[in-house]
Design a protein around this motif. Structure first.
Motif, mmCIF file in Angstrom:
data_model
loop_
_atom_site.group_PDB
_atom_site.id
_atom_site.type_symbol
_atom_site.label_atom_id
_atom_site.label_comp_id
_atom_site.label_asym_id
_atom_site.label_seq_id
_atom_site.Cartn_x
_atom_site.Cartn_y
_atom_site.Cartn_z
ATOM 1 N N ASP A 96 45.402 2.666 10.830
ATOM 2 C CA ASP A 96 44.327 1.666 10.848
ATOM 3 C C ASP A 96 43.339 1.937 11.983
ATOM 4 O O ASP A 96 42.123 1.874 11.787
ATOM 5 C CB ASP A 96 44.901 0.250 10.982
ATOM 6 N N ASP A 130 33.525 4.476 12.506
ATOM 7 C CA ASP A 130 32.423 4.372 13.474
ATOM 8 C C ASP A 130 31.677 5.700 13.596
ATOM 9 O O ASP A 130 30.453 5.734 13.632
ATOM 10 C CB ASP A 130 32.946 3.959 14.851
ATOM 11 N N ALA A 180 39.424 3.155 11.677
ATOM 12 C CA ALA A 180 38.353 2.415 12.364
ATOM 13 C C ALA A 180 37.511 3.341 13.242
ATOM 14 O O ALA A 180 36.277 3.271 13.229
ATOM 15 C CB ALA A 180 38.942 1.281 13.202
ATOM 16 N N ARG A 181 38.171 4.223 13.983
ATOM 17 C CA ARG A 181 37.438 5.162 14.851
ATOM 18 C C ARG A 181 36.584 6.122 14.027
ATOM 19 O O ARG A 181 35.424 6.364 14.335
ATOM 20 C CB ARG A 181 38.401 5.954 15.730
ATOM 21 N N SER A 186 32.165 2.042 6.185
ATOM 22 C CA SER A 186 33.106 0.939 6.361
ATOM 23 C C SER A 186 34.515 1.488 6.579
ATOM 24 O O SER A 186 34.825 2.621 6.184
ATOM 25 C CB SER A 186 33.097 0.025 5.134
ATOM 26 N N THR A 187 35.367 0.671 7.195
ATOM 27 C CA THR A 187 36.749 1.107 7.394
ATOM 28 C C THR A 187 37.472 1.255 6.052
ATOM 29 O O THR A 187 38.321 2.130 5.909
ATOM 30 C CB THR A 187 37.527 0.146 8.308
#
Length: 140
Positions: free
Chosen positions: A112, A120, A116-117, A125-126
């Motif tokens: 997760d 970015d 997320a990293r 989107s994640t």
């Protein structure tokens, strides 16, 4: 002309309008996040390059592809292909692997946090990143 009311209900993320002899037009729902808009644009470019379009009769024959909430459900071959094109364009496999290796080991161990990293870094989107990581076999 494409009216803002086309996107009013929020279900339509974008559309591709093609008319013979005219420059294609991509419409994007500006109520959606910037990450969603980027993916939608890439998705519509996928339709433009991969699919001839669907006939729709308005005041004259045009071909229209709409991106809506069912587009990401993997139920239509053309939508699956357009999503795969968008994912490859925005999150190229080799660059994904390279950026993944640059992350600290502690981040790579948490799917997760890793998603997320990378989301970015690639400005997606994640959830899009999570699907891409699974499709590339980077996580199980």
């Amino acid at each position: 002309m494409i009216s803002r009311s086309t996107f009013k209900d929020g279900d339509v993320s974008g559309m591709l309008l093609r008319q013979d002899g005219r420059t294609p037009i991509v419409g994007v729902n500006d109520a959606h996040s910037a990450h969603r808009q980027r993916f939608t644009i890439a998705h519509e470019l996928g339709h433009l390059l991969l699919h001839p379009g669907r006939e729709v009769v308005l005041d004259r024959p045009v071909r229209v592809n709409l991106r809506d909430k069912t587009s990401s459900m993997a139920t239509d071959r053309e939508e699956i292909e357009a999503n795969a094109f968008a994912a490859s364009l925005l999150m190229p496999a080799e660059l994904m692997r390279s950026e993944l290796q640059r992350l600290p080991a502690t981040v790579r161990q948490d799917p997760d946090l890793c998603a997320a990293r990378l989301a970015d870094i690639f400005a997606v989107s994640t959830s899009a990143m999570g699907f891409r990581m699974i499709n590339l076999g980077l996580v199980s």
